[in-house]
Design a protein around this motif. Structure first.
Motif: not given
Length: 800
Positions: A526-539, A553-566
């Motif tokens: 399920h997470r993989k499917d969600q990340l695939d959709e996320i990567r498509a939008l990022l592209k 956080e650890a090792g997931v290869d995604v690149s956002f324009k902005c990050v908010i971290r608690s």
């Protein structure tokens, strides 16, 4: 004819002699990896000695062929004690040498425990389960069983010669310390468990002994495949970008460093620097040079397993020899597998299924790695011997749970010093594990990356903006994000607990941008499917929002324009920053650190302490930024953070077991003079404690949890999960359960005990095969949230 096993499907008998000799042979092969061939072989040779009784033969025959006449229930006939007793009688008298006694205790414990867990030599109740079994337990046909063994398998003189060889091996191996005696016992136990299960499975499947994989040939081929892939990257249009030139240089440094002897080294490539392929390059080259048998990636989150394993498969062009091990789909019973009695039923076949890490390349989690050494359950211990002669790559090593730091360090020291392993600690935020009490034996000058400060500066792609001056509620956070995210572009929000993540997701739904939710309440597929959709939008560059816990956080290869971290530990902030402008698409982007007002962290001590110390570093940075080279995420800042963190958490590093008021390291690895249980024993009995070893192995295993609460894997009704449950629960005989169980890992979620109890009360859980496999009913799995229940759900720290 004395019987070891009867195959249920066709009632064919495996004789006891065949089984003992087959297990001996396999155990010798496993033990030989540490020059303990005869020590391990001795365990295999004697483990089922107790089946040489008329009582057992009568029982097993009636259980299969005349069930209406069966008088004994499964597991009632003790067949595991006799072999341990024989060794103790042979080798544990006054006249026996130190190493003969040590052999009797190490191998004897493995034998008497091979259907449960290693026994206590002395327990918190000042009793010795080990001595009770080898000295006191009533075994009516013991002498007859020994006599039949000598007649049918090996003469008394032949056994004495075999034992002498095992004693010589023990002398050469051990330094006689309690620490190494614990790991030695565990290793022999692992050899026996895997040999016993493998021989039984091969008999059941009517399989011939398999040709061992030739890892050297594979590694040579893989290495060339990887070099070809790296060469193709150099031909791309972006190859001459400064960051890509640096990535290439660090990769080449890994290739050169691989020629150094095995040791414990660090690879501190900055986030986005190509760590996975660089570490693989080191591992493949080193494995060829030093004859390593496998490469094992150990990571904190299953999301990294899914991504990294697929990346490696694609580059190496091989699926069959790369194993992902997320979790145990089949649960070990509370009492090990004492009920196993020689009748190979379908339930028994689940227990026997190959699950021993025998592939050339393995991806697994930190939880599974620690369980191999310290958790109860023979399924865990079975894998230990296959760690030897390996290259172990720990990705994001800073995620080792604080209470497990000492145990982690001791396991790595054993693997380096005795098991011929080379160990690579990979992270941009290296923890100072060499500066704690049970210190890690890192090699000097062991950092692979040259000019690390300059490299870190070159990879700087974000600016940390401190917005912790006023705590922020989800209501306010949602309002801020709704207003700003359309101009920010793709926005990642990482909070510390599942509850606030889900609440913020619900508040942001229906706003101007699409919103995604990620959590360990979702299965891997399920997470993989969600990340695939996320990567498509990022592209595509489409603005959207993703709300998640720290699993991303650890090792997931995604690149956002902005990050908010608690606010969390400085290492977590650095890892969150690694998901922003990851590939240097923009010159500089922003990571906002907020103080969340609604997170309940009272049960999340590590995050709470990390918050406090990171907050102090943020405050000092405001006053004196030059102390940290003008970079909040510099090596200097990280070293200071971990120094304060481990100092603050010092009392927690040794895994305190409150039920027995003792550290885990003392339960497993203390000298007799330090062991209060031995002192009480001698005071109360007025006699000397008769054993060399005094570890409370069973007590320690019973209380060991990588996280504070137990979890149970449940297969969920997502995608092919339903088909797998149907297959496991069908009346049909499944030819290769190993493949089914491997596939099932993608469709499991790990549930805390209180969550399991809640779901059981609601009728949401179905148990199959006598409780060995759990299924979650369809209406209880959401395509938005995964398993849909309320509450914190505990620490969302790892997906096991």
């Amino acid at each position: 004819m004395y019987i070891a096993h009867i195959r249920e499907v066709d009632k064919v008998i495996q004789t006891l002699k065949e089984h003992l000799c087959g297990v001996q042979c396999l155990a010798e092969t496993f033990g030989a990896k540490l020059r303990l061939q005869h020590v391990a072989g001795l365990a295999g040779l004697l483990h089922d000695l107790g089946k040489y009784t008329n009582e057992f033969k009568d029982y097993i025959y009636k259980a299969v062929f005349e069930p209406e006449l069966a008088e004994k229930k499964r597991g009632q006939v003790d067949h595991s004690t006799a072999g341990g007793r024989l060794l103790y009688q042979m080798l544990h008298d006054r006249e026996n040498s130190f190493h003969e006694k040590l052999l009797a205790e190490v191998v004897g414990n493995a034998i008497i425990s091979h259907h449960s867990n290693l026994q206590d030599y002395i327990s918190p109740t000042i009793e010795s389960n080990f001595l009770t079994r080898v000295l006191e337990k009533e075994l009516p046909e013991y002498e007859s069983a020994v006599e039949r063994f000598f007649q049918e398998v090996m003469t008394e003189a032949e056994l004495a010669r075999y034992v002498a060889k095992a004693v010589d091996e023990i002398k050469q191996f051990t330094d006689n310390s309690p620490t190494q005696s614990f790991f030695l016992t565990k290793y022999i136990f692992s050899c026996l468990i895997d040999a016993d299960r493998t021989n039984t499975r091969m008999f059941d499947e009517q399989a011939r002994e398999e040709e061992p994989t030739q890892p050297q040939q594979l590694f040579e081929h893989y290495h060339q495949q990887l070099l070809n892939h790296l060469a193709s990257l150099k031909e791309s249009d972006s190859a001459q970008k400064p960051i890509n030139v640096l990535r290439s240089a660090m990769s080449e440094q890994c290739e050169s460093f691989a020629m150094r002897p095995s040791g414990i080294y660090t690879l501190s490539i900055p986030t986005g620097g190509g760590k996975t392929l660089a570490s693989l390059r080191y591992a493949l080259k080193h494995a060829q040079e030093y004859n390593k048998q496998r490469i094992i990636y150990i990571v904190p989150f299953t999301t990294i397993i899914e991504q990294n394993a697929q990346e490696v498969r694609n580059i190496l062009g091989d699926d069959e020899n790369i194993l992902e091990h997320h979790s145990n789909v089949v649960e070990d019973s509370e009492n090990g597998d004492e009920q196993e009695d020689g009748v190979i039923t379908k339930k028994e076949r689940l227990r026997l299924a190959r699950d021993n890490w025998d592939r050339p390349i393995i991806f697994t989690t930190l939880v599974q790695f620690l369980n191999v050494f310290y958790a109860k359950g023979n399924r865990n211990t079975r894998r230990l011997h296959n760690l030897s002669h390996s290259v172990l790559i720990f990705d994001e090593v800073q995620k080792v749970p604080t209470k497990c730091v000492s145990l982690f360090n001791e396991a790595l020291n054993f693997l380096k010093e005795f098991a011929h392993c080379s160990i690579l600690l990979c992270t941009a935020t290296q923890p100072t594990l060499e500066n704690v009490k049970h210190s890690l034996l890192k090699d000097r000058d062991g950092e692979i990356v040259q000019n690390l400060t300059e490299v870190s500066e070159a990879f700087k792609r974000v600016e940390i903006l401190d917005k912790t001056d006023q705590p922020m509620t989800n209501e306010r956070l949602a309002e801020w994000v709704r207003d700003e995210a359309p101009s920010w572009g793709s926005t990642l929000i990482i909070l510390n607990t599942k509850k606030v993540v889900k609440d913020l997701y619900e508040k942001l739904e229906g706003g101007p941008l699409p919103v995604f939710h990620l959590s360990t309440s979702m299965c891997a597929a399920h997470r993989k499917d969600q990340l695939d959709e996320i990567r498509a939008l990022l592209k595509e560059g489409t603005p959207f929002i993703c709300v998640t816990t720290q699993l991303i956080e650890a090792g997931v290869d995604v690149s956002f324009k902005c990050v908010i971290r608690s606010l969390a530990g400085l290492d977590s902030i650095a890892q969150a920053a690694g998901r922003c402008n990851r590939h240097g698409e923009e010159q500089l982007q922003y990571v906002y650190v907020i103080d969340h007002a609604e997170e309940t962290l009272s049960k999340l001590k590590e995050i709470e302490v990390g918050q406090e110390i990171a907050g102090n570093v943020l405050a000092r940075f405001k006053k004196k930024a030059e102390k940290y080279e003008g970079n909040l995420l510099s090596q200097a800042a990280m070293r200071e953070y971990f120094r304060y963190y481990y100092s603050k958490m010092d009392a927690n590093l040794n895994y305190f077991v409150k039920e027995v008021d003792k550290d885990m390291t003392k339960l497993l690895m203390s000298h007799a003079v330090e062991n209060s249980y031995v002192t009480y024993y001698q005071k109360n009995t007025g006699t000397h404690f008769p054993l060399l070893l005094n570890g409370s192995y069973k007590t320690a295993a019973d209380h060991f949890r990588v996280i504070d609460q137990n979890t149970t894997s449940a297969i969920v009704p997502y995608g092919e999960g339903q088909d797998i449950i149907a297959q496991l629960n069908s009346g049909e005989w499944v030819d290769d359960l190993s493949k089914v169980l491997k596939k099932a890992q993608q469709y499991t979620v790990n549930l805390y005990s209180q969550e399991i109890d809640q779901l059981k009360k609601e009728g949401a859980i179905v148990m199959h095969l006598d409780g060995m496999v759990y299924e979650l009913k369809e209406s209880w799995y959401s395509h938005q949230y995964g398993v849909d229940f309320k509450g914190e759900g505990g620490m969302d720290f790892m997906s096991f």
